[in-house]
Design a protein around this motif. Sequence first.
Motif, PDB file in Angstrom:
ATOM      1  N   HIS A 165      -7.408   9.085  -0.880  1.00 40.07           N
ATOM      2  CA  HIS A 165      -6.308   8.775  -1.814  1.00 40.07           C
ATOM      3  C   HIS A 165      -6.383   9.618  -3.080  1.00 40.07           C
ATOM      4  N   HIS A 186      -4.633  11.911   5.056  1.00 41.28           N
ATOM      5  CA  HIS A 186      -4.151  10.583   4.648  1.00 41.28           C
ATOM      6  C   HIS A 186      -3.000  10.682   3.641  1.00 41.28           C
ATOM      7  N   HIS A 217       0.836  -1.211   0.000  1.00 43.65           N
ATOM      8  CA  HIS A 217       0.000   0.000   0.000  1.00 43.65           C
ATOM      9  C   HIS A 217       0.871   1.262   0.000  1.00 43.65           C
TER      10      HIS A 217
HETATM   11 ZN    ZN Z   1      -3.704   4.795   2.043  1.00 44.90          ZN
END
Ligand code: ZN
Length: 258
Positions: free
Chosen positions: A187, A212, A132
């Motif tokens: 994202h 994030h 990730h």
């Molecule tokens: Zn992430």
Amino acid sequence: MIEIIRNASIILGATLLRYFFIAGVAFLFFYIFLNKRFKTGKIQAKVLKKKDIIREVLHSCQSAAVFTGITLLILFSPIKEYTLIYDNVNDYSYWWLIISIVVSFVIHDTYFYWMHRLLHHRKIYKYTHVVHHRSINPSPWASYSFHILEAIPEGLVLLLLAFILPMHIIAISLFTIIGLIINVYGHLGYEIAPKAFRGTVFFKIVNTSVHHNLHHSRFHGNYSLYFRFWDRIMNTEITDYEKHYDLLQKKRFPNEKA
Ligand SMILES: [Zn+2]
Ligand SMILES: [Zn+2]
């Protein structure tokens, strides 16, 4: 057996459709059609690389298969008997349908925070979560981009919810759809929060795309998914997060007074 294959195909199809539709619409808007219009909201100056998008999409498809397996287990195996999932909306009130969705996000946020902290443990990270984090400059396609060993605990939140929270299938579906929309926002690579959001109490409660995105560019800190609660309690929030957010918003709204 044919019944299992049929159910698996429907769930996999729905999971992939959800992913490609929500991430795809975001990608088309922000990276193809309106990228010039949203230019000032871009969080990192780096340009997206094709090979990163391909990796993110392939890993996301693999995660969709894992989520399908977990959903099949919950809805179409003898396990369902022991869950709190109910089929008749009138078994609980319509209010509960809405409240259960809100509560599911609070539970998911807590589950995710601690699972995420564990995945960052140096002995586990390189075998799981590193996939990730290969998206240093994330795109909407990174939303489900996990190593298969991370996709399993990511998906198991559904099993947890099924055992501790009475949820109707509509509430479960909305939880997965809204959850993915928030995930895609996290994202996105762009901040889209309105200027007025900063002055509200919600800014102190919920995460933004900048929040994030900083986790992806710095690797440590900002571990939470929806709310700032756990990061603030555990002192893991990136200290200059608000400064970063304010700088970007100032770039987006240069002519407006703070
Ligand atoms: Zn992430
Ligand atoms: Zn992480």
